[in-house]
Design an enzyme around this catalytic site. Structure first.
Site, PDB file in Angstrom:
ATOM      1  N   LYS A  52      -1.006  11.715   5.705  1.00 20.99           N
ATOM      2  CA  LYS A  52      -0.693  10.610   6.629  1.00 20.99           C
ATOM      3  C   LYS A  52       0.082   9.509   5.897  1.00 20.99           C
ATOM      4  O   LYS A  52       1.090   8.999   6.391  1.00 20.99           O
ATOM      5  CB  LYS A  52      -2.008  10.050   7.196  1.00 20.99           C
ATOM      6  CG  LYS A  52      -1.956   8.618   7.716  1.00 20.99           C
ATOM      7  CD  LYS A  52      -3.331   8.125   8.162  1.00 20.99           C
ATOM      8  CE  LYS A  52      -4.267   7.682   7.068  1.00 20.99           C
ATOM      9  NZ  LYS A  52      -4.002   6.377   6.459  1.00 20.99           N
TER      10      LYS A  52
ATOM     11  N   LYS B  12       0.836  -1.204   0.000  1.00 22.86           N
ATOM     12  CA  LYS B  12       0.000   0.000   0.000  1.00 22.86           C
ATOM     13  C   LYS B  12       0.878   1.264   0.000  1.00 22.86           C
ATOM     14  O   LYS B  12       0.559   2.249  -0.667  1.00 22.86           O
ATOM     15  CB  LYS B  12      -0.926  -0.019   1.213  1.00 22.86           C
ATOM     16  CG  LYS B  12      -1.771   1.228   1.412  1.00 22.86           C
ATOM     17  CD  LYS B  12      -2.814   1.455   0.328  1.00 22.86           C
ATOM     18  CE  LYS B  12      -3.547   2.772   0.573  1.00 22.86           C
ATOM     19  NZ  LYS B  12      -4.585   3.036  -0.437  1.00 22.86           N
TER      20      LYS B  12
HETATM   21  P1  NAP Z   1     -13.184   8.331   6.953  1.00 20.46           P
HETATM   22  O1  NAP Z   1     -14.361   8.586   6.081  1.00 20.46           O
HETATM   23  O2  NAP Z   1     -12.669   9.436   7.804  1.00 20.46           O
HETATM   24  O3  NAP Z   1     -13.550   7.057   7.841  1.00 20.46           O
HETATM   25  C1  NAP Z   1     -12.777   6.606   8.915  1.00 20.46           C
HETATM   26  C2  NAP Z   1     -13.761   6.100   9.955  1.00 20.46           C
HETATM   27  O4  NAP Z   1     -13.049   5.505  11.020  1.00 20.46           O
HETATM   28  C3  NAP Z   1     -14.604   7.233  10.523  1.00 20.46           C
HETATM   29  O5  NAP Z   1     -15.954   6.899  10.400  1.00 20.46           O
HETATM   30  C4  NAP Z   1     -14.147   7.306  11.968  1.00 20.46           C
HETATM   31  O6  NAP Z   1     -15.182   7.576  12.857  1.00 20.46           O
HETATM   32  C5  NAP Z   1     -13.621   5.924  12.225  1.00 20.46           C
HETATM   33  N1  NAP Z   1     -12.580   5.955  13.238  1.00 20.46           N
HETATM   34  C6  NAP Z   1     -11.388   6.577  13.177  1.00 20.46           C
HETATM   35  N2  NAP Z   1     -10.705   6.390  14.295  1.00 20.46           N
HETATM   36  C7  NAP Z   1     -11.470   5.628  15.086  1.00 20.46           C
HETATM   37  C8  NAP Z   1     -11.304   5.097  16.395  1.00 20.46           C
HETATM   38  N3  NAP Z   1     -10.186   5.317  17.096  1.00 20.46           N
HETATM   39  N4  NAP Z   1     -12.313   4.368  16.905  1.00 20.46           N
HETATM   40  C9  NAP Z   1     -13.439   4.158  16.205  1.00 20.46           C
HETATM   41  N5  NAP Z   1     -13.657   4.628  14.964  1.00 20.46           N
HETATM   42  C10 NAP Z   1     -12.674   5.356  14.426  1.00 20.46           C
HETATM   43  O7  NAP Z   1     -11.942   7.798   6.105  1.00 20.46           O
HETATM   44  P2  NAP Z   1     -11.890   6.769   4.869  1.00 20.46           P
HETATM   45  O8  NAP Z   1     -11.649   7.553   3.636  1.00 20.46           O
HETATM   46  O9  NAP Z   1     -13.009   5.809   4.957  1.00 20.46           O
HETATM   47  O10 NAP Z   1     -10.485   6.048   5.194  1.00 20.46           O
HETATM   48  C11 NAP Z   1     -10.380   4.929   6.071  1.00 20.46           C
HETATM   49  C12 NAP Z   1      -9.019   4.263   5.836  1.00 20.46           C
HETATM   50  O11 NAP Z   1      -8.958   3.809   4.485  1.00 20.46           O
HETATM   51  C13 NAP Z   1      -7.814   5.184   6.036  1.00 20.46           C
HETATM   52  O12 NAP Z   1      -6.762   4.476   6.639  1.00 20.46           O
HETATM   53  C14 NAP Z   1      -7.465   5.598   4.617  1.00 20.46           C
HETATM   54  O13 NAP Z   1      -6.102   5.952   4.489  1.00 20.46           O
HETATM   55  C15 NAP Z   1      -7.801   4.339   3.856  1.00 20.46           C
HETATM   56  N6  NAP Z   1      -8.146   4.508   2.423  1.00 20.46           N
HETATM   57  C16 NAP Z   1      -8.998   5.488   2.004  1.00 20.46           C
HETATM   58  C17 NAP Z   1      -9.306   5.610   0.651  1.00 20.46           C
HETATM   59  C18 NAP Z   1     -10.231   6.669   0.116  1.00 20.46           C
HETATM   60  O14 NAP Z   1     -10.231   6.907  -1.110  1.00 20.46           O
HETATM   61  N7  NAP Z   1     -11.041   7.338   0.925  1.00 20.46           N
HETATM   62  C19 NAP Z   1      -8.742   4.714  -0.274  1.00 20.46           C
HETATM   63  C20 NAP Z   1      -7.912   3.703   0.194  1.00 20.46           C
HETATM   64  C21 NAP Z   1      -7.617   3.614   1.537  1.00 20.46           C
HETATM   65  P3  NAP Z   1     -15.830   9.058  12.975  1.00 20.46           P
HETATM   66  O15 NAP Z   1     -16.761   9.149  11.789  1.00 20.46           O
HETATM   67  O16 NAP Z   1     -16.529   9.019  14.277  1.00 20.46           O
HETATM   68  O17 NAP Z   1     -14.690  10.034  12.895  1.00 20.46           O
END
Ligand code: NAP
Length: 298
Positions: free
Chosen positions: A246, A178
């Protein structure tokens, strides 16, 4: 047969954000018996409506499941979900497989896996590429590190979320893959922004440049999809700039640890720092274009 498709297994999913929500929905569509938890009720609601069971926390998810997935933000969040008070390890039955799909540092993933192993839990790192669209369409690329037998058991579940599922190597190998992906996507998204700003400042329509170059050697899905979003000035995430910051930070930390020169990643990491510092952290990483515009006198 049912057994090879894993449908007899109880599955949990923790973290229902931009990526986690559609991924969990695809597990439901795949016929899996699903229990979910997210720290905000609003994030849980769509899954409960779709037929998933809700739990009060990670330990409760783990207590009722054979396999638990998580999709949260960074290493500290994975550590909290897995090993914190009321975390997965606190509720786990012996033999639980925990699959973290967040993007975190390889060394952090290995460390968490070791601590979980001491408590009878087998962890796989299984980060993804393909973005929100890939998550919705079950078209993700999933790169996995960890135990081969555990991988075999969870493969049917991963296949309901992604179209390319690969065991790369031991613990942490998925996260190394990744990180390579983030070097490629980070450097390329910045290159597309740089090229479009160059075209515009040269008095040429960036949309026509994109259309012409889609057939050339400079083609990439980033030029096609992210390039279009730049032209549409659609900066809604998608993939938040602070998340890409990040990820480039993970890349640069690993480079430091290994004594490696990564000059293009370094420049890209600096650009994402500037995006976050100038208030674009919650916008999509395609907002990189705005930084080039601001620095060229607009
Ligand atoms: P996001 O929309 O911010 O979702 C992350 C979720 O995790 C949020 O709902 C958050 O809750 C929850 N969370 C974070 N810390 C937590 C904790 N300590 N305890 C419980 N829940 C927690 O982000 P995302 O885009 O889905 O990304 C998630 C992961 O996938 C990241 O590591 C990112 O790098 C990776 N990723 C993202 C993409 C993309 O295109 N978006 C693509 C590949 C990989 P809250 O809503 O309460 O804050």
């Amino acid at each position: 047969p049912l057994s090879t498709r894993g449908l007899h297994m109880k599955v949990g999913f923790i973290g229902l954000g931009i990526m986690g929500r559609p991924m969990a929905l695809n597990l439901l569509k795949g016929g899996f018996d699903l229990t979910v938890w997210a720290r905000r009720d609003a994030s849980m609601a769509p899954l409960l409506e779709a037929g998933a069971k809700g739990a009060a926390g990670p330990a409760e998810v783990a207590a009722g499941c054979d396999v638990v997935f998580s999709m949260v933000s960074d290493a500290a969040d994975v550590e909290q979900v897995a090993l914190g008070a009321g975390g997965v390890a606190d509720g786990a039955r012996p033999g639980l497989i925990y699959v973290d799909m967040s993007t975190i540092a390889p060394a952090a993933a290995q460390g968490i896996a070791e601590r979980l192993a001491a408590r009878g839990v087998t962890m796989l790192d299984a980060p993804v590429s393909g973005g929100e669209v890939g998550a919705i369409n079950a078209g993700l690329t999933i790169m996995v590190g960890g135990d081969e037998a555990a991988f075999g058991k969870v493969k049917p579940m991963l296949a309901s979320m992604g179209k390319s599922v690969t065991l790369i190597g031991g613990s942490g190998a998925g996260q190394v893959t990744k990180a390579c992906n983030q070097i490629l996507t980070g450097v390329t998204v910045v290159a597309v922004a740089e090229a479009f700003n160059f075209a515009r400042k040269s008095g040429v329509d960036a949309g026509k440049v994109r259309a012409a170059l889609l057939g050339g050697f400079g083609y990439s899905r980033i030029l096609e999809n992210h390039g279009q979003r730049m032209l549409d000035r659609n900066f809604k995430p998608g993939f938040k700039a602070w998340m890409h910051q990040k990820d480039m930070n993970i890349v640069m930390q690993e480079a430091h640890r290994l004594g490696l020169m990564l000059p293009n990643s370094a420049a890209t990491a600096q650009l994402f720092n500037a995006m976050v510092g100038s208030g674009m952290g919650e916008e999509d990483s395609v907002a990189a274009l705005k930084l080039f515009e601001q620095l060229s006198g607009d």
